[in-house]
Motif scaffolding. Structure first.
Motif, PDB file in Angstrom:
ATOM      1  N   LEU A 153       0.712  -1.228   0.036  1.00  0.00           N
ATOM      2  CA  LEU A 153      -0.007  -0.136  -0.060  1.00  0.00           C
ATOM      3  C   LEU A 153       0.882   1.180  -0.086  1.00  0.00           C
ATOM      4  N   ASP A 154       1.861   1.102   0.717  1.00  0.00           N
ATOM      5  CA  ASP A 154       2.986   2.527   0.831  1.00  0.00           C
ATOM      6  C   ASP A 154       3.475   2.683  -0.482  1.00  0.00           C
ATOM      7  N   SER A 155       4.389   3.865  -0.425  1.00  0.00           N
ATOM      8  CA  SER A 155       5.025   4.242  -1.452  1.00  0.00           C
ATOM      9  C   SER A 155       5.963   4.968  -1.329  1.00  0.00           C
ATOM     10  N   TRP A 156       7.050   5.359  -2.077  1.00  0.00           N
ATOM     11  CA  TRP A 156       7.740   6.530  -2.478  1.00  0.00           C
ATOM     12  C   TRP A 156       7.107   7.619  -3.303  1.00  0.00           C
ATOM     13  N   HIS A 157       6.889   8.586  -2.219  1.00  0.00           N
ATOM     14  CA  HIS A 157       6.166   9.832  -3.042  1.00  0.00           C
ATOM     15  C   HIS A 157       4.419   9.367  -3.317  1.00  0.00           C
TER      16      HIS A 157
ATOM     17  N   CYS B  31       7.607  -0.492 -12.068  1.00  0.00           N
ATOM     18  CA  CYS B  31       6.949   0.515 -12.730  1.00  0.00           C
ATOM     19  C   CYS B  31       7.001   0.071 -14.249  1.00  0.00           C
ATOM     20  N   GLY B  32       7.022  -1.383 -14.548  1.00  0.00           N
ATOM     21  CA  GLY B  32       7.212  -1.626 -15.756  1.00  0.00           C
ATOM     22  C   GLY B  32       8.217  -1.497 -16.622  1.00  0.00           C
ATOM     23  N   GLY B  33       9.169  -1.163 -15.807  1.00  0.00           N
ATOM     24  CA  GLY B  33      10.531  -0.571 -16.696  1.00  0.00           C
ATOM     25  C   GLY B  33      10.631   0.800 -16.491  1.00  0.00           C
ATOM     26  N   ASN B  34       9.517   1.636 -16.103  1.00  0.00           N
ATOM     27  CA  ASN B  34       9.769   3.021 -16.410  1.00  0.00           C
ATOM     28  C   ASN B  34      10.545   3.562 -15.471  1.00  0.00           C
ATOM     29  N   ILE B  35      11.741   4.467 -15.956  1.00  0.00           N
ATOM     30  CA  ILE B  35      12.593   4.907 -14.865  1.00  0.00           C
ATOM     31  C   ILE B  35      12.189   6.045 -14.002  1.00  0.00           C
ATOM     32  N   GLU B  36      10.835   6.224 -13.886  1.00  0.00           N
ATOM     33  CA  GLU B  36      10.345   6.939 -12.833  1.00  0.00           C
ATOM     34  C   GLU B  36      10.046   6.294 -11.473  1.00  0.00           C
ATOM     35  N   TRP B  37      10.463   4.929 -11.493  1.00  0.00           N
ATOM     36  CA  TRP B  37      10.386   4.316 -10.430  1.00  0.00           C
ATOM     37  C   TRP B  37      11.262   4.863  -9.292  1.00  0.00           C
ATOM     38  N   HIS B  38      10.392   4.874  -7.857  1.00  0.00           N
ATOM     39  CA  HIS B  38      11.144   5.044  -6.938  1.00  0.00           C
ATOM     40  C   HIS B  38      11.544   6.694  -6.730  1.00  0.00           C
ATOM     41  N   THR B  39      10.972   7.738  -7.699  1.00  0.00           N
ATOM     42  CA  THR B  39      10.927   8.906  -7.896  1.00  0.00           C
ATOM     43  C   THR B  39       9.848   9.799  -7.456  1.00  0.00           C
TER      44      THR B  39
ATOM     45  N   ALA C 117       8.659  11.621  -9.706  1.00  0.00           N
ATOM     46  CA  ALA C 117       8.071  11.528 -11.080  1.00  0.00           C
ATOM     47  C   ALA C 117       7.241  10.292 -11.092  1.00  0.00           C
ATOM     48  N   ASP C 118       7.220   9.266 -10.448  1.00  0.00           N
ATOM     49  CA  ASP C 118       6.092   8.250 -10.457  1.00  0.00           C
ATOM     50  C   ASP C 118       4.534   8.808 -10.216  1.00  0.00           C
TER      51      ASP C 118
END
Length: 599
Positions: free
Chosen positions: A266-270, A418-426, A428-429
């Motif tokens: 449930l939790d996330s970065w940003h 993120c399906g390979g998207n580099i917004e992962w853990h930033t 910008a996700d």
């Protein structure tokens, strides 16, 4: 649809049935996408008010649909990063703003200083090598140094740097953005046996442009025979935080005590849309769809949303494994992890995680839903796979991803979601990372997997594939050991078990309940032997586990000096490991032999 089907009807509700088609048709993506859009406004850091709002939102929507739901509120041990700074002296001093991973040492404003040393490493190429260290051997005494290297501050690399005697580490991220991370090797929270493994380094991350400035300064100093001093400041909050664990239960009609565990964090970065608001929406959609079609379920399904994934190293799922450990050990049929489905451009199923016994089953479900072939890998010691020590078979973690040619075309590097998207853990996700159409497709994939596990008369485990995977690892270790350790006793027991499993697969006259119970007992044994070293009710460290981990040291025995203490220690470990494996394989044989007596 009747809520109370006959047993004969229930036997016909599994793979390819009209009931399955109705269930999958119910998964339109509407409930999932509505939740994704709501979560786009919530920064769901664990322990935060936004995380509590997210949990309340899910519980409310489940209740509105009539789905039974419980919300627990355990205290979880979390580490909340608040920032980092890296300062370097020299002809052109640098002061760079960075990030610190969860569970780094918090230095406060005073920081920690030392001689700056570069240790080369590599950036990950994909999720398969994301957790590898790739750190080259250190030269000279690094006690008290500040090490700078490439990559993300993940546990194995941080441990390797700690072993050099360094006091701090600076990680150069592969792109323009700095990726959030967690560096502790402790899975799910310390206990008396693991508390001393907490990181002792101050760790900071910088983006690639700033990292290249640091590396240029180091190289210039080396060329002129000078050394540089670096100061790393990190700020974190650490302690116990009440966090919501939300669990929906859809009861089965024939074996309600047995259950499939479907889960995600449930939790996330940003805002964490691709990691993991899309997964949270998928779980909600699946819970409502399963409830509407519950009359066809043979076994129960539990759907869980975990806190503490991102800032607690899987603390929520570990709490559940602790709190319900005996129930899981006795009654969990399998677990299915849902992380980062439905992201943009994620048109293929590659590097999918599954245990060998569920590989063919999962591939068939993916093919039936999407028409696509898929490829998989040994599950990394990551995600919320907190059930390996309990011996629960699992499948899926990440699902779809973008094709390698597209990743290369975009210049993307390897990330873990993120399906390979580099917004992962930033930061910008955000909502742009999600794709509603792809999410709906992926929900149906998860739906087919869970539906079949919950409705099939005879469980779909193929443990001969697990045995074959064990044999391949054993052959590799034997070749590397170069006759310095005898692994034949293990090979012989694997052959015996394989022959028995072949007989069991062919025995179609046995009662399904007896076969299923035997399969679950065999699974508890083989999963523990192949994916864990610790006791069933403990957690192995958050470090990669090789196949047949008790026997993996055989691979380095030939490199050790014969007669040396290290070689003696290694052989002693291998003897004990061989005993564990042989005993476990014989116990599995006894289980299979017992059910075969009914033929």
């Amino acid at each position: 649809m009747s809520d109370e089907p006959s047993n004969e009807n229930a036997r016909r509700e599994g793979q390819g049935s009209e009931a399955e088609r109705r269930f999958l048709a119910d998964l339109t993506g509407g409930a999932a996408w509505e939740l994704v859009e709501r979560f786009a406004t919530l920064n769901r850091e664990s322990g935060s008010e936004d995380e509590r709002v997210a949990a309340r939102t899910i519980a409310q929507r489940l209740q509105e649909a009539g789905v039974p739901v419980e919300v627990y509120t355990p205290e979880l041990y979390l580490s909340l990063p608040r920032g980092a700074r890296v300062s370097i002296d020299g002809a052109t001093p640098l002061s760079l703003t960075g990030k610190t991973p969860s569970f780094s040492v918090s230095t406060g404003d005073q920081g920690t200083s030392g001689r700056l040393v570069y240790l080369p490493s590599n950036f990950a190429q994909g999720s398969g090598d994301l957790f590898d260290s790739n750190l080259r051997s250190a030269e000279g005494d690094l006690a008290g140094a500040v090490v700078v290297t490439e990559g993300l501050p993940l546990p194995q690399k941080v441990l390797d740097i700690r072993a050099t005697g360094a006091t701090a580490a600076v990680f150069v991220n592969p792109g323009e953005r700095i990726h959030e991370a967690i560096c502790t090797p402790i899975w799910g929270g310390p206990d008396l046996e693991s508390a001393d493994r907490r990181p002792t380094l101050a760790v900071a991350s910088v983006n690639r442009p700033d990292g290249e400035r640091i590396l240029a300064a180091v190289k210039a100093a080396q060329a002129s025979g000078r050394s540089l001093t670096a100061t790393v400041c990190t700020w974190l909050e650490e302690g116990l935080y009440p966090c919501p664990v939300t669990v929906a239960t859809i009861p089965g009609s024939q074996e309600p005590e047995k259950f499939v565990l479907l889960h995600g964090h449930l939790d996330s970065w940003h805002y964490g849309i691709g990691d993991n608001a899309v997964g949270d929406g998928a779980l909600l959609e699946l819970a409502i769809g399963l409830w509407r079609n519950r009359a066809s379920l043979r076994r129960s399904v539990r759907i869980a949303w975990w806190p503490g994934h991102s800032q607690g190293r899987y603390a929520g799922s570990t709490w559940y494994a602790d709190r319900f450990g005996v129930d899981l050990a006795e009654n969990a049929v399998a677990h299915v992890n849902c992380d980062s489905p439905g992201c943009r451009w994620a048109t293929v199923f590659e590097e999918v995680s599954w245990m060998p016994e569920l590989a063919a089953f999962t591939q068939e479900a993916i093919r039936d839903v999407t028409g696509l072939d898929s490829s998989g890998e040994r599950p990394p010691r990551a995600g919320d796979w907190s059930f390996n020590n309990l011996g629960v078979s699992g499948t899926l973690m990440l699902s779809s991803t973008m094709p390698d040619p597209l990743r290369k075309e975009k210049g993307y590097y390897g990330v873990g979601g993120c399906g390979g998207n580099i917004e992962w853990h930033t930061e910008a996700d955000t909502l742009e990372v999600a794709d509603r159409e792809i999410l709906t497709r992926d929900i149906k994939v998860y739906g087919a997997v869970v539906w079949r596990l919950a409705t099939c008369e005879r469980l779909p485990f193929r443990f001969r594939a697990t045995v074959a995977d064990m044999k391949a690892a054993l052959d590799r270790y034997a070749s590397q050991a170069q006759d310095r350790f005898d692994l034949d006793p293990v090979a012989q027991e694997l052959d015996k078990l394989d022959r028995q499993l072949a007989r069991l697969e062919a025995a179609d006259t046995l009662a399904a309940t007896a076969v299923n119970e035997a399969l679950l007992r065999v699974g508890r044994i083989l999963v523990r032997l192949h994916f864990a070293k610790g006791d069933p009710f403990r957690q192995d460290p958050a470090l990669q586990v090789p196949p047949l981990p008790d026997l993996a040291p055989a691979g380095r025995l030939a490199q050790l000096e014969p007669g040396s203490l290290e070689a003696w220690f290694t052989r002693t470990s291998l003897v004990r490991g061989r005993n564990r494996v042989v005993h476990g394989l014989r116990e599995a044989q006894r289980v299979v032999e017992g059910v075969l007596k009914g033929v």
